[in-house]
Design a protein around this motif. Structure first.
Motif, mmCIF file in Angstrom:
data_model
loop_
_atom_site.group_PDB
_atom_site.id
_atom_site.type_symbol
_atom_site.label_atom_id
_atom_site.label_comp_id
_atom_site.label_asym_id
_atom_site.label_seq_id
_atom_site.Cartn_x
_atom_site.Cartn_y
_atom_site.Cartn_z
ATOM 1 N N ARG A 112 24.313 -42.575 -6.998
ATOM 2 C CA ARG A 112 23.138 -41.576 -7.450
ATOM 3 C C ARG A 112 21.968 -42.466 -8.077
ATOM 4 O O ARG A 112 22.287 -43.471 -8.936
ATOM 5 C CB ARG A 112 23.562 -40.872 -8.679
ATOM 6 C CG ARG A 112 24.338 -39.577 -8.248
ATOM 7 C CD ARG A 112 24.919 -38.761 -9.363
ATOM 8 N NE ARG A 112 26.070 -37.968 -8.962
ATOM 9 C CZ ARG A 112 26.283 -36.691 -9.462
ATOM 10 N NH1 ARG A 112 25.612 -36.329 -10.447
ATOM 11 N NH2 ARG A 112 27.363 -36.215 -9.130
ATOM 12 N N GLU B 185 30.027 -40.319 -6.471
ATOM 13 C CA GLU B 185 28.785 -40.403 -5.697
ATOM 14 C C GLU B 185 27.806 -41.391 -6.348
ATOM 15 O O GLU B 185 27.693 -41.977 -7.276
ATOM 16 C CB GLU B 185 28.014 -38.969 -5.866
ATOM 17 C CG GLU B 185 27.463 -38.417 -4.794
ATOM 18 C CD GLU B 185 26.591 -36.941 -5.151
ATOM 19 O OE1 GLU B 185 27.131 -36.051 -4.446
ATOM 20 O OE2 GLU B 185 25.939 -36.847 -5.917
ATOM 21 N N THR C 135 33.939 -32.203 -9.428
ATOM 22 C CA THR C 135 33.575 -33.590 -9.736
ATOM 23 C C THR C 135 33.660 -34.335 -8.195
ATOM 24 O O THR C 135 34.589 -34.178 -7.503
ATOM 25 C CB THR C 135 34.369 -34.398 -10.785
ATOM 26 O OG1 THR C 135 35.764 -34.221 -10.355
ATOM 27 C CG2 THR C 135 34.251 -33.617 -11.927
ATOM 28 N N LYS C 136 32.787 -35.460 -8.032
ATOM 29 C CA LYS C 136 33.165 -36.324 -6.887
ATOM 30 C C LYS C 136 32.422 -37.712 -7.455
ATOM 31 O O LYS C 136 31.628 -37.899 -7.983
ATOM 32 C CB LYS C 136 32.550 -35.787 -5.653
ATOM 33 C CG LYS C 136 31.033 -35.577 -5.642
ATOM 34 C CD LYS C 136 30.923 -35.058 -4.078
ATOM 35 C CE LYS C 136 29.610 -34.251 -3.974
ATOM 36 N NZ LYS C 136 29.160 -33.814 -2.937
ATOM 37 N N LYS D 259 24.644 -41.024 -0.413
ATOM 38 C CA LYS D 259 25.247 -40.689 -1.358
ATOM 39 C C LYS D 259 26.851 -41.000 -1.513
ATOM 40 O O LYS D 259 27.352 -41.398 -2.424
ATOM 41 C CB LYS D 259 25.169 -39.197 -1.838
ATOM 42 C CG LYS D 259 23.547 -39.095 -2.395
ATOM 43 C CD LYS D 259 23.357 -37.827 -3.112
ATOM 44 C CE LYS D 259 21.949 -37.456 -3.369
ATOM 45 N NZ LYS D 259 21.411 -36.307 -3.325
ATOM 46 N N ASP E 259 29.701 -35.019 -11.957
ATOM 47 C CA ASP E 259 29.740 -33.494 -11.812
ATOM 48 C C ASP E 259 28.878 -33.224 -10.640
ATOM 49 O O ASP E 259 27.692 -33.754 -10.455
ATOM 50 C CB ASP E 259 29.146 -32.643 -13.008
ATOM 51 C CG ASP E 259 30.395 -32.825 -14.078
ATOM 52 O OD1 ASP E 259 31.359 -33.381 -13.890
ATOM 53 O OD2 ASP E 259 30.124 -32.535 -15.310
ATOM 54 N N TYR E 260 29.221 -32.150 -10.014
ATOM 55 C CA TYR E 260 28.240 -31.728 -8.955
ATOM 56 C C TYR E 260 28.573 -30.285 -8.797
ATOM 57 O O TYR E 260 29.694 -29.530 -9.030
ATOM 58 C CB TYR E 260 28.282 -32.325 -7.457
ATOM 59 C CG TYR E 260 29.642 -31.805 -6.621
ATOM 60 C CD1 TYR E 260 30.712 -32.435 -7.085
ATOM 61 C CD2 TYR E 260 29.295 -30.825 -5.792
ATOM 62 C CE1 TYR E 260 32.047 -31.708 -6.234
ATOM 63 C CE2 TYR E 260 30.313 -30.481 -4.936
ATOM 64 C CZ TYR E 260 31.648 -31.089 -5.119
ATOM 65 O OH TYR E 260 32.695 -30.746 -4.455
ATOM 66 N N THR F 97 31.285 -25.802 -10.966
ATOM 67 C CA THR F 97 30.910 -27.444 -10.804
ATOM 68 C C THR F 97 32.496 -28.210 -10.703
ATOM 69 O O THR F 97 33.467 -27.683 -10.804
ATOM 70 C CB THR F 97 30.835 -27.491 -12.447
ATOM 71 O OG1 THR F 97 29.694 -26.879 -12.801
ATOM 72 C CG2 THR F 97 30.236 -29.019 -12.643
#
Lengths: 446, 987
Positions: B730, B728, B725-726, B808, B706-707, B723
């Motif tokens: 992290r 990434e 989603t992608k 990222k 989520d982002y 919110t």
């Protein structure tokens, strides 16, 4: 404002089918008409397919630009052709003057008559290029440089007048390129297959970082990482201009400049060479490089220059030893002379033959000499008495030269030269001496 | 008199035509200067303040009426020459062909420049019809350019009023004889808008396709109004006119619609051959399609085709190469006598790195060639290095492929970390130092700022009243740079900071030698004065002139250099020449241990204390494995026992457990440099301190997550958090501790202070991070390599921050991100000398191999090649890291597989084996659901496996293969891999 020069062609260049054979008529313009004949060469070309591909590539190079705006790009420029010493050479620059290309039709590549030696601008128009691209392997191509008949163009409409942007860039570039050629060293000969593989490694798009030609096993490739033996090539995307020719070549020869200030390539065909040279970076034109500046400050007597001009015009080649013998001039002077004369645009350099050839640019010498801003700047400093030698002993010279608001410090010592100005600090002499160093050197000679 | 009359006519808005008609040439010329001035006056404006809903704004209003201005323009039209009129009236071309002028003036006066202005000006008022009328009236002879611009839109009748649809009116082309006789053919010769889709038109009477002109030409040909043969030839020859891809493609769409018959194609062969030189693959493909129909025809000029095939066999477009091979195959079938020539041509396609193309070419050679023919075998053997295993199998009778790729040799030349070749010459003389300082702010070398810190105090000691003025140009340049910050794209922020530092030096010297530096002083005062006069911000100027200590620091990481600048100033003030411990002795940032040893001794013999950061930087730059170990015996010359022990520990002369550690901050860099897991654990336990940020060691994932992003909510009429989603990359537990900025002065306190903070080890790593909220550009380009070179023995800490901020995702947010990546990969290439780097370094390299910037991928590839040549690459970690990244997937796989094919494959036997290890370990970390592009990777793996059939697959990879083989397209290649593996296990 950029300097421009108007060409007036006697008539439009064209390629016509006459009795089944192609006739390539190249219209000429010359600022310093030396002979009187309207035609330099008339004859048949032996390898028309390759020649026409090379001329199209040359035309693409002349029309390309790697750092100019689309508006500047829209203004076209034309190549220069030299006929003499049994060779025909077409040469030109990209708009930005960072890419130089020359098509050398070798002695065995043509069968015709050199009526007179000379150099001229050539009008390369779209219909001509279109006709060239129709040439096939077994076609017959007759080349005529200059004009066949006087009076062919009596109709007023056939005159073409075209404003050409920055020819001064070209003239400066032409002189620098010859100088770089003479300082280039042979590095590799690679086969057609290797060359195809090499050119496949050119990254797509405009490349801002430097690339290097490296050899890995039997393969040559362009890599973004340098190594001890690699050859540096800035703005590598410029080499894409050559891609259509690579499958047709016999071999490719590579000549880097001794300080990697340029990279030159000879695409070898049967009876034909295509010479291609790129400047250190895509945003640096050959015209802005000051490699030849120091030779231009060399003061040589006018009579010597004249003697050379007459000698070379009748011989069409430049053999320093022979000239020294025939004209009774000290050989060391002749070497200085050859550097200066190439810087003045009177000599071209043939990488393949490793020697100079006579090629008088169709521009006045005064124009060539008056072009370089650094040279002009140096002369102005001397005129206004702004150069002060403060120490001159034991091969060490210190000088103070007026800058804007402050005085620059110039040091000439043990063959090295340094200045505190911005140009020198940034380039460390790689792009030729700054005007302060030039002024000091010139003052020392006087 | 005339002037007065004209003035009156204009001001009273009378009819001007009779007056203009009465003028002779001389009158007109005499009026020109007056009209110029008068026009200026009549066009004068004044500012009016207008009110709007949101406030007020200024508006320009003309002082005189439009009518008056028009009258003056008419006077200009009649009296001015070409230069004057172009200068005076911007849209003179339109005015010239306006109905009013054509009616009122042109009947009795046509200016000499009229034709040229209309032809060159391309007036939008002039449609094709009007142009032809002017032509018929003998007013202009339209240029080709004008015709080409006006003709395409002429088939549309535009309706501006009442929203009535535009009308398609091809019949308009029949109005003038010249249109079809001459003008339409110009569209085939020069660049035009004929390919415009006219999609914006609402042609009510035409519901067909949008390519109106294609339909128009087809109709004209069908109606025999245009000669079909001529249209065909002209269309084909458009390929030689240098048109762009879109226009060229349009003409070939026309050619396809014209649908030439076999007879026509046969008669047009010569013309069609010229298309093969086009740079546009669509054109070539179209022609090859026609040639395919002819290939078996006896009238086909097959020799010309063979002659022309070299260029197309080397095309980047696979379909072009495939079609060419198919045609060659057909020719060979029909013409037995030239089969050798065809086989030789076909082998040119073997250079292609596509297995299917190689296979097609090889099959053709096998089908028509003769393995005994040396011309063919010689040609085939040219491509040996390039061939896939399957191609080699096909061509096994034509060449001896047993010779494997050469052992690596090109990196035999690789540099030692400390060698004569990369040694930095120590400058001593006044002249050398002056010219060095002069270039130190140009970023000519990445280590120049480091040298400057030591050289300025050294230069200070050599200056006197006789030579100090030589520095004036240097001071001028530093002052200019500090006033205008980073205006030079070749330099970074650190060079600007160095300029402040040089300014401070200039100030010190100005106090000492005011008379000798009077020119600079004067220059500075004048410059400030000029800037103030031109409205330059006073506060900025004041700040530029402040001492470096008072300058705001751009970001946390700059603290390290700032502290060194300040320390250097202290050395200058104290007239000391001890310099810095961390000054590199070898490019790009290494320090010879013996020289460092001598520097420490020099410090111990002086009254000056060693700076902590200087000490840490120096040990981080001291390589672990120097060739020459003679200096070891000199370590005991160091007085300080702890430093002596650190030195010995750094070179494995003592065990860390055998000595007492009083000052862990001094030991830190050597512990990190050696990177021995056991020693690190011991060190951490001793001080109850985890070296997480220092080693850049974090847990990370690359999966869908989520982002939060801002989105405008129309109902709430404000931006709200949403919110999404992608995928990434992290770091799960990234170091986020807030660091309070210490004053620079306190940060440079000596290392020999009495109190130590408990459970905290002070180090340069406290400042090795970035404040993302502060700047649009997180890491300034041209500084990044200098940051990397702060601790070349331990690059992982800095690189973890680069990953966190820039990587990222595999695409870059901006150009600076790309520059950071390429510069850092070049920097990393220079300092890479071991295999046991922490994971963050490998993660950075893996991101480099997968990122969207091709140059960066190639650089990462070069680094991998070099490191493998020197046996300095952990291919297991690298493979696992790439596999884990591609779990996401982090980037399209094609980037990586293309890189392997073009750059990493067949470098040497050693590299092929390393590549096999990388890919094998990738499989074990990848997603069970196959990702796009996996097939190519499996094919490459299979190709490598054939070279090393003894390779054992790890169990996790086998599990993945089981899952992946459920996908139909992957099953065959996986089966091939498993077969080799089974054979291996069986044997």
């Amino acid at each position: 404002m950029s300097e421009t020069l108007s060409y007036i062609y006697d008539s439009r260049s064209s390629l016509e089918r006459i009795k089944g054979a192609e006739n390539l008529l190249l219209s000429k313009f010359n600022e310093v008409e030396k002979g009187n004949s309207p035609c330099f060469f008339w004859g048949k070309l032996k390898n028309p397919y390759e020649i026409s591909r090379c001329l199209i590539t040359l035309s693409n190079i002349v029309q390309s630009s790697f750092n100019l705006s689309p508006f500047q790009l829209a203004l076209l420029k034309d190549p220069i052709v030299t006929a003499g010493n049994n060779q025909i050479r077409f040469e030109g620059f990209s708009h930005c003057a960072g890419v130089y290309a020359r098509v050398d039709i070798l002695e065995n590549g043509q069968d015709g008559e050199f009526i007179e030696n000379g150099t001229t601008n050539v009008d390369f128009n779209t219909p001509l290029i279109s006709e060239l691209s129709k040439i096939k392997k077994n076609d017959e191509l007759v080349l005529s440089i200059g004009q066949q008949e006087v009076g062919f163009h009596k109709e007023g409409e056939s005159f073409i007048e075209r404003k050409v942007p920055l020819p001064s860039k070209w003239i400066k570039g032409l002189t620098t390129v010859q100088h770089y050629f003479s300082e280039s060293e042979y590095a590799y000969t690679i086969s057609r297959v290797q060359a195809i593989q090499l050119f496949k490694t050119i990254p797509s798009g405009k490349v801002k970082t430097d690339y290097y030609l490296i050899k890995r096993g039997n393969k040559y490739l362009f890599s973004p990482m340098s190594s001890k033996t690699s050859l540096s090539i800035g703005g590598i995307h410029r080499l894409k201009l050559l891609q259509p020719l690579i499958p047709l070549i016999n071999e490719l020869k590579i000549y880097p400049h001794k300080d990697m200030q340029a990279a030159s390539f000879i695409l070898c065909f049967d009876e034909l060479n295509f010479i291609f040279s790129v400047s250190r970076d895509y945003w640096r034109g050959f015209s802005g490089e000051g490699a030849a500046l120091e030779t231009l400050i060399e003061d040589l007597p006018e009579s010597l220059v004249q003697a050379f001009d007459n000698y070379s015009f009748s011989n069409q080649e430049f053999n320093p030893a022979l000239m020294s013998f025939e004209e009774g001039i000290d050989i060391s002077k002749i070497e200085k002379l050859s550097s200066k004369l190439s810087a003045m645009g009177l000599l071209g350099y043939d990488l393949a033959k490793n020697g100079f050839f006579y090629r008088r640019l169709p521009f006045k010498l005064s124009r060539i000499l008056s072009l370089n801003p650094r040279l002009k700047g140096a002369e102005k400093l001397l005129e206004n008495d702004k150069v002060q030698i403060i120490y001159n002993q034991d091969n060490k010279i210190e000088a103070k030269v007026d800058g804007s608001g402050i005085q620059h410090y110039v040091l000439l010592k043990e063959g090295k030269q340094k200045c505190t100005c911005t140009w020198f600090s940034k380039n460390q002499g790689e792009r030729g001496a700054c005007k302060h160093i030039l002024a000091v050197k010139k003052k020392l000679k006087s | 008199m005339l002037e007065k009359e004209l003035t009156e006519i204009v001001l009273k808005e009378k009819d001007i035509i009779p007056f203009l008609q009465s003028l002779n040439d001389k009158d007109k010329r005499s009026l020109v200067p007056f009209i110029k001035k008068f026009r200026k006056k009549i066009n004068e404006t004044y500012i009016v303040e207008e009110k709007a809903g949101w406030g007020t704004y200024n508006k320009n209003e003309f002082k005189y009426s439009e009518k008056k201005r028009d009258l003056v323009d008419m006077a200009c039209f009649v009296c001015f020459n070409k230069t004057d009129i172009k200068r005076a009236i911007f849209n003179i071309a339109n005015l010239s062909v306006s109905d009013e002028y054509l009616k009122k003036i042109i009947p009795w006066y046509v200016p000499k420049w009229f034709e040229e202005v209309v032809n060159k000006g391309n007036p939008w008022e002039l449609n094709y019809d009007k142009m032809m009328q002017l032509f018929k009236q003998g007013l202009i002879n339209p240029s080709n350019g004008l015709i080409i611009r006006r003709l395409p839109i002429w088939i549309i009748e535009r309706k501006w009023e009442n929203n009535i649809a535009d009308l398609y009116k091809p019949e308009r082309l029949l109005k003038y004889e010249e249109t079809l006789k001459d003008h339409i053919w110009l569209l085939f010769e020069e660049d035009s808008e004929i390919n415009n889709q006219y999609a914006y038109l609402n042609t009510g009477n035409h519901t067909g396709g949008r390519d109106l002109w294609i339909e128009t030409i087809i109709s004209l040909v069908t109606e025999k109004r245009l000669d079909r043969q001529r249209v065909l030839i002209a269309t084909i020859y458009t390929s030689t006119k240098g048109f762009n891809k879109s226009l060229s493609g349009w003409f070939f769409d026309l050619l396809i619609k014209l649908n030439p018959s076999i007879e026509e194609i046969l008669s047009l062969q010569d013309e069609l051959f010229s298309v093969l030189n086009s740079p546009h693959s669509k054109l070539i493909n179209t022609v090859l399609k026609y040639f395919k129909q002819l290939a078996s025809n006896e009238k086909f000029k097959f020799k010309a085709f063979i002659d022309n095939s070299s260029i197309i066999l080397n095309s980047e477009t696979k379909s072009v190469v495939n079609s060419t091979l198919m045609i060659l195959d057909k020719i060979a079938k029909t013409h037995e006598t030239i089969r050798v020539e065809i086989c030789i041509k076909a082998s040119e396609a073997l250079i292609n790195l596509d297995e299917k193309i190689q296979s097609r070419a090889a099959k053709l050679i096998v089908k028509y060639g003769d393995p005994q023919n040396s011309t063919i075998t010689d040609e085939v053997s040219l491509y040996t290095d390039n061939l896939f295993h399957s191609t080699k199998e096909l061509l096994k009778d034509y060449s001896n492929f047993e010779e494997e790729v050469q052992e690596t040799e090109h990196y035999a030349e690789s540099l030692k970390i400390l060698s004569e070749e990369n040694k930095i010459t120590e400058l001593e003389s006044l002249d050398d130092l002056i010219f060095f300082v002069s270039q130190s702010i140009d970023n000519n070398e990445v280590y120049h700022i480091d040298l400057l810190l030591s050289y300025l105090p050294k230069l200070n000691l050599l200056l006197n009243s006789d030579n100090v003025s030589k520095l004036e140009p240097v001071f001028k340049r530093a002052l200019d740079l500090s006033m205008f910050r980073n205006s030079n794209s070749q330099i970074g922020q650190l060079e600007s900071d160095a300029a402040f530092y040089i300014n401070d030096f200039a100030k010190l010297l100005l106090k000492k030698y005011p008379d000798k530096l009077s020119d600079f002083n004067k220059y500075r005062d004048t410059k400030i004065q000029n800037l103030l006069e031109t409205g330059y911000d006073k506060t900025s100027i004041k700040l530029s002139l402040e001492e470096i200590e008072k300058h705001p620091i751009h970001d946390f990481i700059y603290h390290i250099h700032y502290s060194l600048f300040v320390k250097s100033k202290i050395l200058i003030r104290k007239n000391l020449s001890v310099g810095f411990l961390c000054t590199p002795t070898h490019e790009p940032c290494w320090i010879d241990p013996e020289i460092l040893l001598n520097r420490i001794i020099k410090y111990e013999n002086s009254s000056e204390s060693i700076d902590l950061y200087d000490f840490q930087l120096a040990f981080g730059r001291m390589p672990l494995y120097p060739d020459n170990k003679e200096f070891i015996s000199k370590i005991d010359l160091i007085k300080d026992l702890e430093i002596r022990n650190i030195f010995k520990y750094h070179f494995d002369e003592i065990n860390i457990r055998s000595v007492k550690i009083n000052r862990p901050d001094l030991w830190l860099q050597s512990v990190l440099s050696k990177n021995n897991e056991d020693e690190i654990n011991y060190f951490q336990d001793q001080f109850n301190y985890k070296l997480i940020k220092e080693s850049g060691q974090y847990n990370w994932t690359c999966q869908l997550g989520d982002y939060i992003f801002k989105s405008y909510d129309h109902s709430k009429r404000k931006l709200v958090d949403k919110t999404g989603t992608k995928i990434e990359l992290r770091f799960k537990d990234f170091y986020t501790e807030e660091v309070k900025k210490k004053s620079v002065v306190s940060s440079i306190a000596g290392v020999f202070r009495k109190k130590r903070m408990p459970n905290k080890i002070s180090s340069i790593y406290e400042y090795m991070h970035f404040d993302i909220s502060k700047y649009y550009v997180v890491i300034w380009d041209n500084d990044e390599t200098k940051f990397l070179n702060l601790s070349p023995n331990n690059p992982s800490s800095f690189l973890s921050h680069v990953i966190h901020h820039n990587l990222k995702e595999s695409t870059f947010f901006d150009e600076t991100g790309k520059k950071n990546m390429t510069n850092l990969l070049k920097g990393l290439y220079e300092i890479w000398y071991r295999a046991d780097y922490k994971e963050s370094t490998y993660l950075f390299l893996a991101c480099g191999l997968l990122c969207s910037e091709k140059v960066a991928r190639e650089l990462a590839g070069e680094l991998w090649i070099k490191a493998n040549s020197e046996n300095n690459m952990n291919n297991v970690i690298l493979g696992k890291t790439i596999g884990k990244l591609q779990y996401g997937p982090y980037a399209p796989f094609k980037r990586f597989t293309d890189l392997i094919s073009a750059n990493l494959f067949n470098v040497s036997k050693l590299h092929n084996n390393s590549l096999l290890i990388v890919i094998n370990n990738m499989f074990s970390e990848m997603n069970e659901t196959p990702i796009r592009g996996l097939k190519k990777l499996l094919e490459l793996y299979h190709e490598l496996l054939l070279k090393f059939p003894e390779t054992k697959l790890n169990n996790r990879s086998k599990e993945k293969f089981g899952k992946w083989s459920e996908t139909k397209s992957l099953k065959p290649v996986i089966q091939k891999i498993l077969n080799i593996s089974l054979k291996n296990e069986g044997s």
